[in-house]
Design a protein around this motif. Structure first.
Motif, mmCIF file in Angstrom:
data_model
loop_
_atom_site.group_PDB
_atom_site.id
_atom_site.type_symbol
_atom_site.label_atom_id
_atom_site.label_comp_id
_atom_site.label_asym_id
_atom_site.label_seq_id
_atom_site.Cartn_x
_atom_site.Cartn_y
_atom_site.Cartn_z
ATOM 1 N N ILE A 41 47.232 -4.149 -1.908
ATOM 2 C CA ILE A 41 46.781 -4.939 -0.769
ATOM 3 C C ILE A 41 46.195 -4.027 0.308
ATOM 4 O O ILE A 41 45.123 -4.304 0.866
ATOM 5 N N LEU A 42 46.885 -2.944 0.614
ATOM 6 C CA LEU A 42 46.384 -2.023 1.632
ATOM 7 C C LEU A 42 45.040 -1.441 1.228
ATOM 8 O O LEU A 42 44.140 -1.260 2.060
ATOM 9 N N PHE A 43 44.878 -1.147 -0.056
ATOM 10 C CA PHE A 43 43.574 -0.672 -0.534
ATOM 11 C C PHE A 43 42.505 -1.737 -0.292
ATOM 12 O O PHE A 43 41.409 -1.439 0.201
ATOM 13 N N ALA A 44 42.830 -2.974 -0.624
ATOM 14 C CA ALA A 44 41.869 -4.068 -0.465
ATOM 15 C C ALA A 44 41.467 -4.264 0.992
ATOM 16 O O ALA A 44 40.346 -4.686 1.283
ATOM 17 N N PHE A 45 42.379 -3.962 1.918
ATOM 18 C CA PHE A 45 42.102 -4.121 3.339
ATOM 19 C C PHE A 45 41.607 -2.821 3.994
ATOM 20 O O PHE A 45 41.598 -2.699 5.215
ATOM 21 N N GLY A 46 41.208 -1.844 3.174
ATOM 22 C CA GLY A 46 40.555 -0.655 3.705
ATOM 23 C C GLY A 46 41.459 0.427 4.238
ATOM 24 O O GLY A 46 41.025 1.278 5.011
ATOM 25 N N HIS A 47 42.713 0.458 3.830
ATOM 26 C CA HIS A 47 43.649 1.450 4.353
ATOM 27 C C HIS A 47 43.630 2.763 3.581
ATOM 28 O O HIS A 47 44.304 3.711 3.983
ATOM 29 N N ASP A 48 42.926 2.814 2.467
ATOM 30 C CA ASP A 48 42.980 4.025 1.650
ATOM 31 C C ASP A 48 42.293 5.189 2.364
ATOM 32 O O ASP A 48 41.308 5.014 3.081
ATOM 33 N N SER A 49 42.835 6.369 2.167
ATOM 34 C CA SER A 49 42.269 7.588 2.752
ATOM 35 C C SER A 49 42.550 8.741 1.794
ATOM 36 O O SER A 49 43.318 9.652 2.088
ATOM 37 N N GLY A 50 41.957 8.657 0.617
ATOM 38 C CA GLY A 50 42.253 9.654 -0.405
ATOM 39 C C GLY A 50 43.685 9.507 -0.875
ATOM 40 O O GLY A 50 44.113 8.436 -1.272
ATOM 41 N N LEU A 51 44.436 10.584 -0.791
ATOM 42 C CA LEU A 51 45.835 10.566 -1.217
ATOM 43 C C LEU A 51 46.799 10.462 -0.038
ATOM 44 O O LEU A 51 48.001 10.592 -0.208
ATOM 45 N N SER A 52 46.257 10.208 1.149
ATOM 46 C CA SER A 52 47.106 10.096 2.340
ATOM 47 C C SER A 52 47.766 8.724 2.398
ATOM 48 O O SER A 52 47.228 7.736 1.909
ATOM 49 N N GLY A 53 48.917 8.670 3.021
ATOM 50 C CA GLY A 53 49.637 7.421 3.208
ATOM 51 C C GLY A 53 50.714 7.232 2.168
ATOM 52 O O GLY A 53 50.565 7.630 1.014
ATOM 53 N N GLN A 54 51.808 6.637 2.596
ATOM 54 C CA GLN A 54 52.932 6.390 1.694
ATOM 55 C C GLN A 54 53.517 5.014 1.955
ATOM 56 O O GLN A 54 53.561 4.549 3.086
ATOM 57 N N ILE A 55 53.959 4.403 0.875
ATOM 58 C CA ILE A 55 54.723 3.165 0.950
ATOM 59 C C ILE A 55 56.056 3.439 0.278
ATOM 60 O O ILE A 55 56.098 3.974 -0.834
ATOM 61 N N THR A 56 57.142 3.111 0.944
ATOM 62 C CA THR A 56 58.469 3.318 0.368
ATOM 63 C C THR A 56 59.317 2.076 0.581
ATOM 64 O O THR A 56 59.081 1.298 1.509
ATOM 65 N N ALA A 57 60.298 1.910 -0.288
ATOM 66 C CA ALA A 57 61.247 0.793 -0.151
ATOM 67 C C ALA A 57 62.603 1.232 -0.661
ATOM 68 O O ALA A 57 62.703 1.892 -1.706
ATOM 69 N N ARG A 58 63.636 0.870 0.073
ATOM 70 C CA ARG A 58 64.997 1.210 -0.343
ATOM 71 C C ARG A 58 65.291 0.643 -1.727
ATOM 72 O O ARG A 58 64.967 -0.512 -2.020
ATOM 73 N N ALA A 59 65.939 1.454 -2.551
ATOM 74 C CA ALA A 59 66.396 1.002 -3.866
ATOM 75 C C ALA A 59 67.856 0.570 -3.759
ATOM 76 O O ALA A 59 68.468 0.622 -2.687
ATOM 77 N N GLU A 60 68.417 0.150 -4.897
ATOM 78 C CA GLU A 60 69.797 -0.365 -4.872
ATOM 79 C C GLU A 60 70.805 0.707 -4.492
ATOM 80 O O GLU A 60 71.724 0.458 -3.709
ATOM 81 N N LYS A 61 70.658 1.902 -5.028
ATOM 82 C CA LYS A 61 71.608 2.969 -4.732
ATOM 83 C C LYS A 61 71.335 3.539 -3.344
ATOM 84 O O LYS A 61 70.203 3.899 -3.026
ATOM 85 N N PRO A 62 72.355 3.619 -2.480
ATOM 86 C CA PRO A 62 72.147 4.166 -1.136
ATOM 87 C C PRO A 62 71.535 5.563 -1.184
ATOM 88 O O PRO A 62 71.855 6.380 -2.044
ATOM 89 N N GLY A 63 70.624 5.816 -0.244
ATOM 90 C CA GLY A 63 69.994 7.128 -0.168
ATOM 91 C C GLY A 63 68.858 7.323 -1.150
ATOM 92 O O GLY A 63 68.384 8.447 -1.329
ATOM 93 N N THR A 64 68.397 6.257 -1.777
ATOM 94 C CA THR A 64 67.267 6.349 -2.705
ATOM 95 C C THR A 64 66.214 5.322 -2.339
ATOM 96 O O THR A 64 66.521 4.289 -1.739
ATOM 97 N N TYR A 65 64.970 5.624 -2.694
ATOM 98 C CA TYR A 65 63.901 4.651 -2.466
ATOM 99 C C TYR A 65 62.756 4.864 -3.439
ATOM 100 O O TYR A 65 62.605 5.930 -4.047
ATOM 101 N N TRP A 66 61.975 3.802 -3.604
ATOM 102 C CA TRP A 66 60.800 3.817 -4.470
ATOM 103 C C TRP A 66 59.580 4.221 -3.660
ATOM 104 O O TRP A 66 59.431 3.847 -2.499
ATOM 105 N N THR A 67 58.699 4.988 -4.284
ATOM 106 C CA THR A 67 57.452 5.374 -3.631
ATOM 107 C C THR A 67 56.406 5.693 -4.694
ATOM 108 O O THR A 67 56.716 5.774 -5.883
#
Length: 260
Positions: A41-67
């Protein structure tokens, strides 16, 4: 004969919110799919800047996240190539390495238990404001989802790969949902992936509106109470879910992205 014309505004608002809750049906994506879809979605709305930018979300195990994996653009992310990492950015599941700049995400997750997703991008209009060292001004109804919710970091601390940057950014955002980072970009937080995605898209739109208005004249403030009212109106979990679903459909239609 109409029977709602006598109702007060707060009564209509309450009734409308209740109606939205019961009648706006949307199927929530599993966590990993929602993270991948946020990238697209962010790509579609023009947010891409090469390899810059990160999206993360907490996973089930505390202290871990998806990216996402470093080396892939927003438009190349799917649920299968995401990485599960810990606070030290060690890969627990998946192949490759995360962006080292994810370190400041770890600091923010530790400081804010209410945050379950973080979106950071170098979207062009936000980046232009960042270059001017100008805070985000919310003065239009569309942007009120961010009213009184956007902090400002006036001094650039350099590349965000050290612990110092994590401390600075996590303190600067305080208890707000978003922050404009001078000479850098945007960062938004959400209690859900859907909320963080919507705030990220709207942050860039708000910055674009601000630059257009600044070019034409002096931006006039909105009434604070009305701004807060509008922020509450557009910030319900149901509104975030439905908006995210629309953004997903729009992204798929407009860019012929491959299936998740």
């Amino acid at each position: 004969m109409a029977d709602t014309m006598h109702l007060k505004k707060d009564e209509i608002v309450a009734s409308s919110l209740q109606q939205m809750q019961s009648q706006l049906a949307v199927e929530k994506m599993p966590l990993r799919e929602a993270v991948a879809e946020t990238c697209r979605i962010l790509f579609a709305f023009g947010h891409d800047s090469g390899l810059s930018g990160q999206i993360t979300a907490r996973a089930e195990k505390p202290g871990t996240y998806w990216t996402q994996r470093l080396g892939l653009g927003f438009d190349e992310i799917n649920a299968d190539n995401l990485l599960l990492v810990n606070d030290d950015l060690q890969v627990l599941e998946g192949t490759g390495m995360p962006n080292p700049a994810n370190r400041f995400h770890s600091w923010l997750y530790r400081a804010r238990p209410d945050v379950n997703c973080i979106v950071h991008s170098h979207a062009p209009h936000v980046s232009a404001l960042a270059m001017l060292e100008v805070p985000l001004i919310v003065s239009h109804m569309d942007a009120c989802v961010l009213y009184d919710q956007c902090a400002f970091l006036p001094k650039w601390p350099g590349i965000p790969v050290g612990n110092e940057e994590g401390e600075i950014i996590s303190k600067a955002i305080g208890d707000k949902k978003a922050i404009l980072l001078s000479h850098h970009g945007l960062l938004v937080t959400g209690s859900t992936v859907e909320e963080a995605c919507v705030l990220g898209v709207m942050f860039e739109r708000a910055a674009r509106l601000q630059l257009l208005a600044m070019a034409a004249g002096e931006i006039q403030p909105i009434d604070p109470e009305l701004g807060r009212e509008a922020q509450r109106w557009v910030s319900t979990p149901k509104r975030m879910e439905v908006t995210f679903a629309y953004y997903s459909r729009r992204a798929s239609r407009g860019h012929n992205l491959p299936p998740l």
